[in-house]
Write an enzyme that holds these catalytic residues in place. Structure first.
Site, PDB file in Angstrom:
ATOM      1  CG  HIS A  22      -1.962  -1.090   1.180  1.00  0.00           C
ATOM      2  ND1 HIS A  22      -3.311  -0.843   1.087  1.00  0.00           N
ATOM      3  CD2 HIS A  22      -1.843  -2.440   1.207  1.00  0.00           C
ATOM      4  CE1 HIS A  22      -3.978  -1.995   1.067  1.00  0.00           C
ATOM      5  NE2 HIS A  22      -3.094  -2.972   1.145  1.00  0.00           N
ATOM      6  CG  ASP A 133      -5.117   1.715   2.390  1.00  0.00           C
ATOM      7  OD1 ASP A 133      -5.880   0.761   2.644  1.00  0.00           O
ATOM      8  OD2 ASP A 133      -4.136   1.607   1.635  1.00  0.00           O
TER       9      ASP A 133
END
Length: 483
Positions: A22, A133
């Protein structure tokens, strides 16, 4: 850049989940936005800031006028019930002395500690938007309080997002007689065939299931979705996603392509466990398209029994290879006791730890990629024009495999049939490894796959150039949030 205020500089704040898969694309995104005139700020924790600082310094040295910075949030691990230093998923996936499933859930839940800090920062700085996120569902509400648009970043592509949506809406897995019976995913373009064992577990009653419901609800209330993909890779699914799943989405990838220089490519993620020049020199000595590259990403950690099967399969294939093996805290390397590494050293290189993956994939000697189908790796393989051997392990990786094997037709599957709960499960035999490696490198069908893969690589590079589909979508994004 167009704006109602010509003096206004777009300020985008990024908040990646603390895992390499990520953080790496988020860093690329921040670099991309700042290279287009925006100010980029990445929020992270003290330990993760050290991981990000080196590549940011490299980028700033190459582009001294560009604006990219880090904001550090407190994350008191021990107070939150986590071990000291547990600020990244890497902590518990590489440490076999902890229960990684329990630790993962505890880690996910602990991130809500950031919410108050985020509210204070947004109120103080008032950025034009926050790209947070998917695993931070509380970010939507935190952003709303300061009237800052929150956008979601999943770290995957349109295809898997659409597949997950169609399965959630229609529940076809409940209509088959067994968990291994194939079915077509309803409404998803392309007549994609999958089994119940390969879909992401949709147990809404488990704690993690309830958390994922929060994730989906916060996404619906957000200002849209930013996708690391390009239109030409998955046009039908990009259209489907924007029509039925999330009404507002911008594709701005493949993000890995923005790393132009040697050092940027070499420093993507951790410091490589091998000298990059030595690795490239070894590749220089091999013929074009003759080397297979094997890597299973930053999370999967196979046990000795599976590693032994891979080693013996590679030996039997007669192929040149570079194989990345994750370091394991209790791994005695019993899989090498039969002298495999000694026998293979002329045509094989084993890298323990972190590899300069983009540099290896782009080398002309590399002819194929054995991958777990994590989205970052898959896109890097696409951008390098490589056919793939698909070996999904968990998460949305089986959906990504279907994109490669059934839609793009640039890969062959190794024979993985279901999500791996423990790395001792469902060992893939040396015979399957040998067959898949040979199939992706040699023969008429291999050449056809390679041609299709090379064409996709050209499209990937064109998408991010001026006038390309991702370039234009990013322009639209910048215009909207600058005004």
């Amino acid at each position: 850049m167009s704006s109602s205020n010509p003096q206004h500089k777009l300020h985008v704040m990024f908040f990646p989940f603390m895992a390499y898969g990520h953080m790496i694309p988020t860093l690329d995104m921040a670099k991309l936005l700042s290279s287009r005139g925006a100010k980029s700020t990445i929020i992270t924790t003290p330990l993760n800031s050290r991981i990000l600082q080196k590549p940011i310094d490299v980028f700033k040295n190459l582009n001294p006028n560009l604006d990219i910075d880090i904001e550090i949030f407190d994350f008191p691990c021990v107070e939150l019930g986590l071990p000291e230093g547990c600020e990244n998923v890497d902590f518990f996936t590489s440490n076999t002395n902890v229960d990684s499933n329990y630790m993962a859930f505890k880690f996910f839940m602990s991130t809500s500690f950031f919410k108050d800090q985020l509210e204070v920062l947004l109120k103080k700085t008032r950025p034009d938007c926050l790209i947070a996120d998917m695993f931070f569902p509380w970010a939507t509400e935190a952003a709303e309080k300061s009237h800052v648009p929150r956008l979601v970043f999943h770290g995957t592509g349109y295809f898997s997002l659409c597949a997950g949506y169609c399965i959630k809406m229609h529940k076809p897995q409940n209509k088959v007689a067994s968990s291994c019976e194939p079915f077509v995913i309803p409404e998803l373009p392309g007549d994609i065939v999958i089994t119940q064992e390969q879909i992401i577990d949709g147990d809404n009653e488990s704690e993690m299931g309830k958390f994922m419901i929060d994730v989906r609800e916060s996404e619906l209330k957000s200002s849209g979705v930013v996708v690391n993909s390009f239109y030409e890779l998955e046009p039908d699914h990009a259209d489907f996603y924007k029509r039925f799943v999330a009404k507002r989405a911008w594709h701005i990838g493949p993000l890995s392509v923005i790393n132009r220089g040697f050092e940027e490519k070499a420093e993507r993620g951790k410091k490589a466990s091998i000298d990059e020049a030595e690795c490239l020199k070894w590749l220089d000595s091999k013929e074009q398209d003759s080397v297979i590259y094997i890597s299973f990403g930053s999370v999967a950690c196979f046990k000795n029994k599976q590693l032994r099967e891979i080693a013996l399969g590679l030996e039997a294939s007669g192929t040149n290879f570079i194989w990345v093996v994750r370091e394991n805290t209790d791994d005695k390397e019993e899989w090498l006791q039969e002298g495999v590494e000694e026998r293979l050293k002329e045509r094989g290189m084993i890298i323990r730890g972190w590899a300069p993956q983009v540099l290896i994939l782009e080398h002309q000697a590399t002819g194929g990629f054995v991958t777990h189908c994590g989205w970052n790796s898959l896109l890097e393989g696409v951008a390098a024009g490589l056919p793939m051997v698909t070996w999904p392990i968990g998460a949305e990786q089986f959906y990504n495999e279907k994109l490669v094997t059934q839609v793009l037709r640039t890969g062959v599957n190794v024979g993985a049939t279901k999500h791996v709960k423990a790395m001792e499960d469902d060992i893939i035999s040396r015979e399957k490894v040998e067959k898949a490696v040979r199939e992706v490198l040699v023969g008429v069908e291999a050449e056809e796959r390679r041609k299709r893969a090379k064409k996709l690589a050209e499209m990937a590079k064109a998408a991010v150039e001026e006038g390309g589909s991702s370039f234009n979508d990013l322009n639209n994004f910048i215009k909207e949030f600058s005004s």
